[in-house]
Enzyme design. Structure first.
Site, PDB file in Angstrom:
ATOM      1  N   ILE A  63     -10.599 -11.906   3.915  1.00  0.00           N
ATOM      2  CA  ILE A  63      -9.575 -12.594   3.142  1.00  0.00           C
ATOM      3  C   ILE A  63      -9.107 -11.530   2.156  1.00  0.00           C
ATOM      4  CG2 ILE A  63      -9.040 -14.471   1.547  1.00  0.00           C
ATOM      5  CD1 ILE A  63     -11.403 -16.033   2.801  1.00  0.00           C
ATOM      6  N   PRO A  64      -7.974 -10.873   2.431  1.00  0.00           N
ATOM      7  CA  PRO A  64      -7.619  -9.620   1.760  1.00  0.00           C
ATOM      8  C   PRO A  64      -7.125  -9.785   0.318  1.00  0.00           C
ATOM      9  CG  PRO A  64      -5.877 -10.268   3.246  1.00  0.00           C
ATOM     10  CD  PRO A  64      -6.991 -11.252   3.448  1.00  0.00           C
ATOM     11  N   CYS A  65      -8.036 -10.179  -0.548  1.00  0.00           N
ATOM     12  CA  CYS A  65      -7.691 -10.385  -1.955  1.00  0.00           C
ATOM     13  C   CYS A  65      -7.267  -9.093  -2.637  1.00  0.00           C
ATOM     14  CB  CYS A  65      -8.839 -11.063  -2.695  1.00  0.00           C
ATOM     15  SG  CYS A  65     -10.419 -10.217  -2.554  1.00  0.00           S
ATOM     16  N   HIS A  66      -7.557  -7.944  -2.029  1.00  0.00           N
ATOM     17  CA  HIS A  66      -7.101  -6.668  -2.590  1.00  0.00           C
ATOM     18  C   HIS A  66      -5.579  -6.552  -2.533  1.00  0.00           C
ATOM     19  CE1 HIS A  66      -7.709  -5.881   1.729  1.00  0.00           C
ATOM     20  NE2 HIS A  66      -6.712  -5.005   1.616  1.00  0.00           N
ATOM     21  N   ARG A  67      -4.928  -7.405  -1.740  1.00  0.00           N
ATOM     22  CA  ARG A  67      -3.465  -7.357  -1.612  1.00  0.00           C
ATOM     23  C   ARG A  67      -2.758  -8.167  -2.698  1.00  0.00           C
ATOM     24  NH1 ARG A  67      -3.594  -8.479   4.853  1.00  0.00           N
ATOM     25  NH2 ARG A  67      -4.641  -6.524   5.426  1.00  0.00           N
TER      26      ARG A  67
END
Length: 169
Positions: free
Chosen positions: A122-126
């Site tokens: 779940i690409p929370c870095h984006r």
């Protein structure tokens, strides 16, 4: 039954935790991770490790591992929006709040993003600040910057894998 596997990556060690329903947590670890478990949970943890290895090698843009994160209905709604952020792109907390129907929930979106148990999957870095700045990341801003730069370098890869829905408890 649950299982844990470790994976050494360019951003440090990851502890990958799965249950029989899917991937439950990915944590940043200080060093090598003791492995445990067997059966379906071990297969899922192993699949997640293989897919992460491919992600870091630059050959994977989306994940097929079944996901089973624990969270509230609001958190899962935020995580679904985060999963929809295209490879190499960024969105703001405010954009997610608006997409969920209430731009006043910016801080709640930030809290849900911060509670994400499955970084990278779940690409929370984006997710970035309103001005485009890098803000909060459980793994630290250096890792967040590395992940965004990695994806930026790999933008020319074809979409080889379509993401799957997060399983509901």
């Amino acid at each position: 039954m649950s299982a844990t596997v470790g994976l050494e990556t360019p951003i440090g060690w990851l502890a990958i935790h799965a249950g029989e329903d899917g991937l439950a947590r990915v944590e940043f670890a200080e060093g090598p991770v003791p492995e445990s478990g067997r059966g379906r949970a071990r297969q899922i943890a192993g699949q997640a490790a293989r897919e992460l290895r491919e992600y870091f090698e630059g050959t994977r843009r989306a994940f097929d591992t079944p996901l089973a994160p624990s969270g509230t209905a609001f958190q899962r709604a935020v995580w679904e929006r985060v999963r929809a952020i295209p490879w190499g792109a960024t969105v703001t907390y405010g954009e997610i709040a608006r997409a969920l129907g209430d731009e006043r929930k910016v801080r709640a979106v930030g809290a849900a993003n911060g509670a994400n148990p499955l970084p990278i999957f779940i690409p929370c870095h984006r997710v970035v600040g309103a001005d485009g700045s890098l803000t909060g990341y459980a793994g630290g801003l250096e890792r967040k910057a590395w992940l965004l730069a990695h994806e930026s370098r790999q933008k020319s890869l074809p979409d080889m894998h379509a993401p799957r829905d997060i399983r509901r408890p």
